[in-house]
Design a protein around this motif. Structure first.
Motif, PDB file in Angstrom:
ATOM      1  N   GLY A 192      -1.168  -1.891   1.962  1.00 21.47           N
ATOM      2  CA  GLY A 192      -0.914  -0.462   1.951  1.00 21.47           C
ATOM      3  C   GLY A 192      -1.366   0.184   0.653  1.00 21.47           C
ATOM      4  O   GLY A 192      -2.246  -0.320  -0.047  1.00 21.47           O
TER       5      GLY A 192
ATOM      6  N   SER B 150       8.411   1.750   3.909  1.00 17.61           N
ATOM      7  CA  SER B 150       7.797   2.618   4.914  1.00 17.61           C
ATOM      8  C   SER B 150       8.008   4.062   4.473  1.00 17.61           C
ATOM      9  O   SER B 150       9.033   4.390   3.867  1.00 17.61           O
ATOM     10  CB  SER B 150       8.415   2.378   6.290  1.00 17.61           C
ATOM     11  OG  SER B 150       9.806   2.597   6.264  1.00 17.61           O
TER      12      SER B 150
ATOM     13  N   GLY C  54       8.781  -1.496   9.965  1.00 18.24           N
ATOM     14  CA  GLY C  54       7.453  -0.889  10.061  1.00 18.24           C
ATOM     15  C   GLY C  54       6.861  -0.631   8.699  1.00 18.24           C
ATOM     16  O   GLY C  54       6.277   0.426   8.462  1.00 18.24           O
ATOM     17  N   ALA C  55       7.031  -1.572   7.779  1.00 13.59           N
ATOM     18  CA  ALA C  55       6.601  -1.371   6.403  1.00 13.59           C
ATOM     19  C   ALA C  55       5.117  -1.042   6.315  1.00 13.59           C
ATOM     20  O   ALA C  55       4.286  -1.690   6.943  1.00 13.59           O
ATOM     21  CB  ALA C  55       6.902  -2.612   5.573  1.00 13.59           C
ATOM     22  N   ALA C  56       4.816  -0.019   5.504  1.00 12.35           N
ATOM     23  CA  ALA C  56       3.430   0.390   5.318  1.00 12.35           C
ATOM     24  C   ALA C  56       2.859  -0.131   4.010  1.00 12.35           C
ATOM     25  O   ALA C  56       1.646  -0.120   3.818  1.00 12.35           O
ATOM     26  CB  ALA C  56       3.327   1.917   5.345  1.00 12.35           C
ATOM     27  N   ALA C  57       3.722  -0.563   3.109  1.00  7.89           N
ATOM     28  CA  ALA C  57       3.258  -1.061   1.814  1.00  7.89           C
ATOM     29  C   ALA C  57       4.234  -2.108   1.300  1.00  7.89           C
ATOM     30  O   ALA C  57       5.435  -2.011   1.530  1.00  7.89           O
ATOM     31  CB  ALA C  57       3.127   0.076   0.808  1.00  7.89           C
TER      32      ALA C  57
ATOM     33  N   GLU D 226      -4.541  -1.000  -2.017  1.00  6.69           N
ATOM     34  CA  GLU D 226      -4.250  -2.399  -1.702  1.00  6.69           C
ATOM     35  C   GLU D 226      -4.894  -3.335  -2.708  1.00  6.69           C
ATOM     36  O   GLU D 226      -6.094  -3.296  -2.951  1.00  6.69           O
ATOM     37  CB  GLU D 226      -4.730  -2.732  -0.289  1.00  6.69           C
ATOM     38  CG  GLU D 226      -4.384  -4.141   0.138  1.00  6.69           C
ATOM     39  CD  GLU D 226      -4.644  -4.385   1.620  1.00  6.69           C
ATOM     40  OE1 GLU D 226      -4.524  -5.543   2.046  1.00  6.69           O
ATOM     41  OE2 GLU D 226      -4.968  -3.420   2.339  1.00  6.69           O
TER      42      GLU D 226
ATOM     43  N   ASP E 129       5.075   7.220  -1.905  1.00  6.95           N
ATOM     44  CA  ASP E 129       4.092   7.076  -0.834  1.00  6.95           C
ATOM     45  C   ASP E 129       2.976   8.097  -0.977  1.00  6.95           C
ATOM     46  O   ASP E 129       1.820   7.816  -0.655  1.00  6.95           O
ATOM     47  CB  ASP E 129       4.761   7.198   0.542  1.00  6.95           C
ATOM     48  CG  ASP E 129       5.460   8.529   0.736  1.00  6.95           C
ATOM     49  OD1 ASP E 129       6.205   8.949  -0.178  1.00  6.95           O
ATOM     50  OD2 ASP E 129       5.278   9.157   1.795  1.00  6.95           O
TER      51      ASP E 129
END
Length: 308
Positions: A45, A24, A110-113, A61, A77
């Protein structure tokens, strides 16, 4: 064996470090091992690959990038991230967990990738010829033949079962082959000459013969006879497509084979190696080896062995 298959044979995952990291923002994973090849794919992500020397490369992605060492790189990120880099290397590995060599993941609810990585050793002089054909960073967009492999990788990484390392190794090999094929075949690309030449019905056949039978007493006439064309046609077509005459290519191929054999078979004599790559006379072999490699076989074995 085709040329690509031969060059790829030393680029194989054997207990390679494999990682699946849920991230995240902000994040900055600094891959410090300097592995000869590292494959990175984002399952969900996006982020950026930032090589030690070179422009950042976006990783969306299901895009895949391959980074060529020995320089390090960072996965962030966003370019200019405020995150403090976290060193990711051998010390991040946890081989005691399930018997596999996973890298420790950085996980957040809350991982985004989710980043999947595989760090490859590269063994031998033969496979160095494949590395020489690659840029520092290459990227293949999502939607190609590797997408199906990603699903298998994600599923295997989520469980802990006997034989997992073997499965992960083979899946990484499959993924790397798919990625390199697509990159070499990309529209407007400039693949190495041997890649395109493999698809020519005559020169592709000639290359397969040279790779399958490197010790045979090849002449241009013998090669032309086996491929069904005239000597002059073969010589010109080979030079046009591969960039060098057929016997020059054969000599360089034999010397790459010999370099690996000198290190793999430490009890074999120079005469043994000479015979195995097509030279009846060890003195003629040594002269050819020095001409191509810049050193004689015995010195090469001694110096390369001491570095290993």
């Amino acid at each position: 064996m085709d040329v690509f298959g031969d060059l790829f044979r030393g680029v194989r995952a054997h207990g390679s470090l494999f990682g699946s990291s849920a991230l995240s923002p902000p994040w900055a994973l600094h891959f410090v091992d300097g592995a000869p090849l590292t494959l990175c794919t984002v399952l969900g992500g996006a982020g950026w690959i930032v090589p030690e020397h070179g422009p950042p490369e976006p990783l969306r992605e299901r895009d895949t990038v391959v980074v060529r060492g020995p320089k390090t790189f960072t996965f962030v990120d966003e370019v200019g991230t405020r995150a403090e880099p976290v060193a990711c290397g051998e010390l991040c590995a946890a081989p005691e967990e399930g018997g596999t060599r996973h890298r420790r993941g950085w996980t957040d609810g809350g991982a985004a990738a989710t980043l999947i990585t595989g760090a490859y050793p590269v063994r031998g002089e033969i496979s160095r010829r494949l590395l020489d054909a690659l840029p520092v960073v290459l990227r293949v967009d999502a939607g190609g033949t590797g997408d199906a492999v990603l699903d298998h990788l994600a599923a295997e990484a989520a469980v802990d079962t006997p034989g997992q390392q073997v499965v992960l190794d083979r899946l990484l090999d499959w993924m790397l082959v798919c990625t390199l094929r697509e990159w070499f075949d990309r529209p407007g690309g400039e693949p190495p000459a041997w890649w395109a030449a493999q698809r020519d019905p005559v020169i592709g056949h000639a290359l397969r013969l040279l790779h399958a039978e490197p010790a045979a007493p090849w002449t241009v006439a013998a090669l032309a006879d086996r491929t069904g064309v005239s000597r002059s046609t073969l010589a010109k077509r080979f030079a046009d497509l591969v960039g060098e005459p057929p016997l020059t290519y054969l000599t360089r191929w034999r010397m790459a084979l010999a370099a690996d054999l000198l290190l793999e078979r430490d009890t074999a004599t120079v005469a043994d190696i000479a015979h195995e790559v097509g030279y009846a006379d060890p003195f003629g072999f040594s002269a050819a080896f020095k001409r191509v490699r810049g050193t004689n076989p015995s010195d090469f074995r001694q110096h390369a062995g001491s570095r290993g």
